[in-house]
Design a protein around this motif. Structure first.
Motif, PDB file in Angstrom:
ATOM      1  N   THR A  93      24.073  34.024  53.687  1.00  0.00           N
ATOM      2  CA  THR A  93      23.294  34.916  52.831  1.00  0.00           C
ATOM      3  C   THR A  93      24.134  35.379  51.645  1.00  0.00           C
ATOM      4  O   THR A  93      25.355  35.497  51.741  1.00  0.00           O
ATOM      5  N   LEU A  94      23.464  35.657  50.549  1.00  0.00           N
ATOM      6  CA  LEU A  94      24.104  36.128  49.327  1.00  0.00           C
ATOM      7  C   LEU A  94      24.539  37.578  49.482  1.00  0.00           C
ATOM      8  O   LEU A  94      23.787  38.414  49.968  1.00  0.00           O
ATOM      9  N   VAL A  95      25.792  37.864  49.069  1.00  0.00           N
ATOM     10  CA  VAL A  95      26.300  39.234  49.044  1.00  0.00           C
ATOM     11  C   VAL A  95      26.460  39.690  47.605  1.00  0.00           C
ATOM     12  O   VAL A  95      25.977  40.752  47.222  1.00  0.00           O
ATOM     13  N   ALA A  96      27.147  38.891  46.779  1.00  0.00           N
ATOM     14  CA  ALA A  96      27.373  39.262  45.376  1.00  0.00           C
ATOM     15  C   ALA A  96      27.637  38.013  44.555  1.00  0.00           C
ATOM     16  O   ALA A  96      28.292  37.073  45.014  1.00  0.00           O
ATOM     17  N   ASP A  97      27.145  38.010  43.331  1.00  0.00           N
ATOM     18  CA  ASP A  97      27.324  36.881  42.419  1.00  0.00           C
ATOM     19  C   ASP A  97      28.318  37.277  41.330  1.00  0.00           C
ATOM     20  O   ASP A  97      28.046  38.181  40.547  1.00  0.00           O
ATOM     21  N   HIS A  98      29.471  36.624  41.326  1.00  0.00           N
ATOM     22  CA  HIS A  98      30.523  36.913  40.348  1.00  0.00           C
ATOM     23  C   HIS A  98      30.704  35.752  39.371  1.00  0.00           C
ATOM     24  O   HIS A  98      31.738  35.655  38.721  1.00  0.00           O
ATOM     25  N   ARG A  99      29.708  34.877  39.289  1.00  0.00           N
ATOM     26  CA  ARG A  99      29.807  33.750  38.362  1.00  0.00           C
ATOM     27  C   ARG A  99      29.699  34.258  36.928  1.00  0.00           C
ATOM     28  O   ARG A  99      28.937  35.163  36.630  1.00  0.00           O
ATOM     29  N   GLY A 100      30.509  33.676  36.052  1.00  0.00           N
ATOM     30  CA  GLY A 100      30.509  34.054  34.645  1.00  0.00           C
ATOM     31  C   GLY A 100      31.295  35.313  34.347  1.00  0.00           C
ATOM     32  O   GLY A 100      31.385  35.748  33.199  1.00  0.00           O
ATOM     33  N   GLN A 101      31.908  35.897  35.344  1.00  0.00           N
ATOM     34  CA  GLN A 101      32.631  37.155  35.178  1.00  0.00           C
ATOM     35  C   GLN A 101      33.776  37.040  34.173  1.00  0.00           C
ATOM     36  O   GLN A 101      34.084  37.992  33.469  1.00  0.00           O
ATOM     37  N   TYR A 102      34.405  35.880  34.126  1.00  0.00           N
ATOM     38  CA  TYR A 102      35.539  35.680  33.209  1.00  0.00           C
ATOM     39  C   TYR A 102      35.179  34.710  32.095  1.00  0.00           C
ATOM     40  O   TYR A 102      36.036  34.039  31.560  1.00  0.00           O
ATOM     41  N   GLY A 103      33.906  34.629  31.753  1.00  0.00           N
ATOM     42  CA  GLY A 103      33.450  33.732  30.708  1.00  0.00           C
ATOM     43  C   GLY A 103      32.565  32.643  31.290  1.00  0.00           C
ATOM     44  O   GLY A 103      32.459  32.482  32.513  1.00  0.00           O
ATOM     45  N   PRO A 104      31.895  31.878  30.429  1.00  0.00           N
ATOM     46  CA  PRO A 104      30.991  30.820  30.902  1.00  0.00           C
ATOM     47  C   PRO A 104      31.708  29.815  31.805  1.00  0.00           C
ATOM     48  O   PRO A 104      32.822  29.393  31.522  1.00  0.00           O
ATOM     49  N   GLY A 105      31.057  29.474  32.901  1.00  0.00           N
ATOM     50  CA  GLY A 105      31.602  28.471  33.809  1.00  0.00           C
ATOM     51  C   GLY A 105      32.650  28.970  34.780  1.00  0.00           C
ATOM     52  O   GLY A 105      33.213  28.187  35.544  1.00  0.00           O
ATOM     53  N   THR A 106      32.937  30.267  34.786  1.00  0.00           N
ATOM     54  CA  THR A 106      33.958  30.803  35.690  1.00  0.00           C
ATOM     55  C   THR A 106      33.295  31.556  36.837  1.00  0.00           C
ATOM     56  O   THR A 106      32.084  31.744  36.860  1.00  0.00           O
ATOM     57  N   GLY A 107      34.100  31.999  37.761  1.00  0.00           N
ATOM     58  CA  GLY A 107      33.639  32.900  38.795  1.00  0.00           C
ATOM     59  C   GLY A 107      33.313  32.256  40.123  1.00  0.00           C
ATOM     60  O   GLY A 107      33.502  31.070  40.335  1.00  0.00           O
ATOM     61  N   TRP A 108      32.807  33.076  41.033  1.00  0.00           N
ATOM     62  CA  TRP A 108      32.545  32.687  42.408  1.00  0.00           C
ATOM     63  C   TRP A 108      31.344  33.464  42.919  1.00  0.00           C
ATOM     64  O   TRP A 108      30.853  34.392  42.272  1.00  0.00           O
ATOM     65  N   LEU A 109      30.876  33.094  44.081  1.00  0.00           N
ATOM     66  CA  LEU A 109      29.772  33.764  44.742  1.00  0.00           C
ATOM     67  C   LEU A 109      30.260  34.246  46.101  1.00  0.00           C
ATOM     68  O   LEU A 109      30.915  33.498  46.821  1.00  0.00           O
ATOM     69  N   THR A 110      29.981  35.496  46.444  1.00  0.00           N
ATOM     70  CA  THR A 110      30.328  36.013  47.767  1.00  0.00           C
ATOM     71  C   THR A 110      29.108  35.880  48.661  1.00  0.00           C
ATOM     72  O   THR A 110      28.008  36.293  48.291  1.00  0.00           O
ATOM     73  N   MET A 111      29.337  35.272  49.842  1.00  0.00           N
ATOM     74  CA  MET A 111      28.266  35.059  50.813  1.00  0.00           C
ATOM     75  C   MET A 111      28.715  35.611  52.157  1.00  0.00           C
ATOM     76  O   MET A 111      29.875  36.005  52.310  1.00  0.00           O
TER      77      MET A 111
END
Length: 140
Positions: A93-111
């Motif tokens: 399940t999705l917890v938090a979406d951190h994609r794009g946090q450091y600019g386009p194409g960066t980041g991660w997803l917490t599940m």
């Protein structure tokens, strides 16, 4: 002198079910001479390539201890987006979406896995190679 990590232990309510879930997700193996079975209070899985071992331990407490360890997983063959969809199909399940946090194409997803243990989904190595990181400390 130093020490090395023998295995990573994870407290849980159902060692067999959770070890099987992570075994499918990571494509890990089990020891044929000591198979994991329903009802086992300790279940180990390991990476056949590196030997990295995860040991799932049942604890009787209704409340699990504070979650101090989590996994960062990286797709072996799929893109990050494909991996996220596949993990959701497997019950994550999705917890938090951190994609794009450091600019386009960066980041991660917490599940979270079926027992609520959180983990982060990073980009594949192929995807990471094509995205310059504006911040060297930024996880990808």
């Amino acid at each position: 002198m130093s020490v090395f990590v023998s295995h990573t232990s994870i407290d849980c309510h159902d060692a067999y079910a959770l070890s099987e879930w992570w075994r499918r997700i990571l494509d890990y193996g089990t020891d044929p001479e000591d198979p994991n079975l329903p009802g086992h209070e300790e279940c180990a899985i390991f990476d056949p390539d590196t030997g990295h071992t995860l040991l799932f331990l049942e604890v009787p407490d209704a409340e699990l201890p504070a979650k101090r360890i989590h996994f960062d997983v990286r797709p072996r063959e799929r893109t990050q987006e494909q991996e996220i969809r596949w993990l959701e199909e497997q019950g994550a399940t999705l917890v938090a979406d951190h994609r794009g946090q450091y600019g386009p194409g960066t980041g991660w997803l917490t599940m979270a896995d079926p027992e609520g243990n959180q983990f982060c989904v990073l980009k594949s190595l192929a995807e990471r190679a094509h995205v310059p990181s504006p911040d060297p400390q930024a996880p990808q």
